[in-house]
Design an enzyme around this catalytic site. Structure first.
Site, PDB file in Angstrom:
ATOM      1  N   GLY A 154      70.943 151.029  48.247  1.00  0.00           N
ATOM      2  CA  GLY A 154      71.992 150.123  47.812  1.00  0.00           C
ATOM      3  C   GLY A 154      71.434 148.975  46.991  1.00  0.00           C
ATOM      4  O   GLY A 154      70.230 148.687  47.017  1.00  0.00           O
ATOM      5  N   CYS A 155      72.321 148.284  46.271  1.00  0.00           N
ATOM      6  CA  CYS A 155      71.882 147.189  45.397  1.00  0.00           C
ATOM      7  C   CYS A 155      71.398 145.982  46.201  1.00  0.00           C
ATOM      8  O   CYS A 155      70.340 145.420  45.909  1.00  0.00           O
ATOM      9  CB  CYS A 155      73.002 146.798  44.432  1.00  0.00           C
ATOM     10  SG  CYS A 155      74.592 146.478  45.217  1.00  0.00           S
ATOM     11  N   TYR A 156      72.158 145.587  47.220  1.00  0.00           N
ATOM     12  CA  TYR A 156      71.712 144.468  48.054  1.00  0.00           C
ATOM     13  C   TYR A 156      70.386 144.783  48.757  1.00  0.00           C
ATOM     14  O   TYR A 156      69.454 143.963  48.736  1.00  0.00           O
ATOM     15  CB  TYR A 156      72.771 144.133  49.108  1.00  0.00           C
ATOM     16  CG  TYR A 156      73.933 143.291  48.631  1.00  0.00           C
ATOM     17  CD1 TYR A 156      73.742 142.139  47.862  1.00  0.00           C
ATOM     18  CD2 TYR A 156      75.237 143.624  48.985  1.00  0.00           C
ATOM     19  CE1 TYR A 156      74.818 141.356  47.454  1.00  0.00           C
ATOM     20  CE2 TYR A 156      76.317 142.846  48.585  1.00  0.00           C
ATOM     21  CZ  TYR A 156      76.104 141.710  47.823  1.00  0.00           C
ATOM     22  OH  TYR A 156      77.182 140.942  47.427  1.00  0.00           O
TER      23      TYR A 156
END
Length: 345
Positions: A154-156
């Site tokens: 994921g990006c986070y």
């Protein structure tokens, strides 16, 4: 090499299409969408270069195609930019036949209990889950060479883990970790919801799903625990009026007896010759990584209090760019092949 993109009309899927059409080792791109099946690609994506469409989308006659047609045409590589808890099931015809890169969360976590807490469901295919490799490229390079199922992070988690992992691995921090993360609006995906409208987001900022309420908190926690972290994390995401970008500020405590030189050495050792990572003296900025596959990071030491800063483009290093980087590694190509490293700003 033939590649397929499932979910091509979403933000991550569209970014994948742009990257793969220009990738020097990709000969053919199959664009798949259930909602836009049969539509001429240039009608859906008029900003694309017509010559690239003509050259690299011959098998589909320059049209968006159905899932059934993609299965029939066969692919060497399949990228899935479909939603969580749907992607793993839709990918079934491609397991064991193609190299699969899944941008959803369906294969990212090994702990079934954590997955259940994060997504309200058990993993759909536990056996596939066990053989998937987590695609945080700089940390799982050797495993990526040997797998046909890659779970793109994921990006986070990507922006959070990259500065933290060298410190956890080298046992340089102690106590809890406080993570505050700011995201552009594309991080929420392409959906018609009032709180994502331009007029609602412009001149506006807000936090949402604090603590362990956000599903990415469990992904971050699991990967830190795998490197020996034993304390707790507090993760608070924020939505800010940017189209794309992630900025993460992480606060923790430097272990007694450790110094600034230890932090610098750990980071440089982890990311020496890693072209998608830049360790800066100054605090990084979102505009400097816009449109690139880089993560820029720095740190600030205030007594025993350590503050980490990291920034990525959520559609590039946080999604499509990292997926292509994983593909490059899996195929034995230079990992930055077809990936921009310099922002147009």
């Amino acid at each position: 090499m033939i590649v397929t993109i499932l979910g091509v009309t979403g933000y991550a899927g569209t970014q994948l299409l742009k990257l793969l059409l220009q990738h020097p080792e990709v000969e053919e791109v199959l664009a798949v969408s259930s909602s836009q099946n049969g539509k001429f690609v240039l009608d859906e994506f008029p900003a694309l270069e017509p010559e690239l469409i003509t050259k690299k989308m011959q098998k589909s006659d320059k049209h968006i195609i159905s899932m059934e047609k993609a299965v029939e045409l066969k692919s060497d590589i399949v990228f899935s930019a479909l939603p969580h808890l749907k992607s793993a099931e839709v990918l079934q015809p491609f397991y064991q036949k193609s190299i699969v890169l899944d941008l959803s969360a369906d294969f990212r976590m090994n702990d079934e209990a954590k997955f259940n807490k994060a997504y309200g469901s058990a993993p759909l295919f536990p056996e596939q889950q066990k053989r998937a490799v987590y695609g945080l490229c700089e940390w799982f390079t050797e495993d990526l060479y040997k797998t046909n199922l890659i779970a793109v992070p994921g990006c986070y988690p990507t922006a959070t883990l990259l500065p933290l992992l060298p410190l956890v691995k080298n046992q340089l921090i102690e106590g809890d970790i406080i993570i505050n993360a700011l995201s552009g609006i594309t991080g929420a995906g392409k959906k018609a919801q009032n709180h994502l409208l331009f007029c609602e987001r412009q001149e506006n900022m807000t936090a949402y799903l604090p603590g362990m309420s956000h599903r990415h908190a469990y992904e971050i926690e699991e990967k830190l625990e795998e490197k020996g972290f034993v304390n707790s994390i507090s993760f608070t995401p924020h939505l800010i009026p940017l189209r794309r970008g992630i900025f993460v500020t992480t606060a923790t405590k430097l272990k007694s007896g450790k110094k600034q030189e230890d932090i610098k050495k750990a980071m440089e050792s982890a990311y020496d010759k890693k072209k998608c990572i830049r360790i800066l003296q100054q605090i990084p900025q979102a505009k400097d990584v816009w449109g690139t596959n880089r993560c820029d990071m720095s740190f600030h030491l205030d007594g025993a209090h350590l503050i980490l800063f990291s920034v990525i483009d959520n559609l590039m290093k946080g999604a499509a760019g990292q997926a292509v980087q994983c593909m490059n590694i899996r195929l034995g190509l230079p990992e930055t092949t077809g990936l921009p490293l310099n922002s147009p700003f």
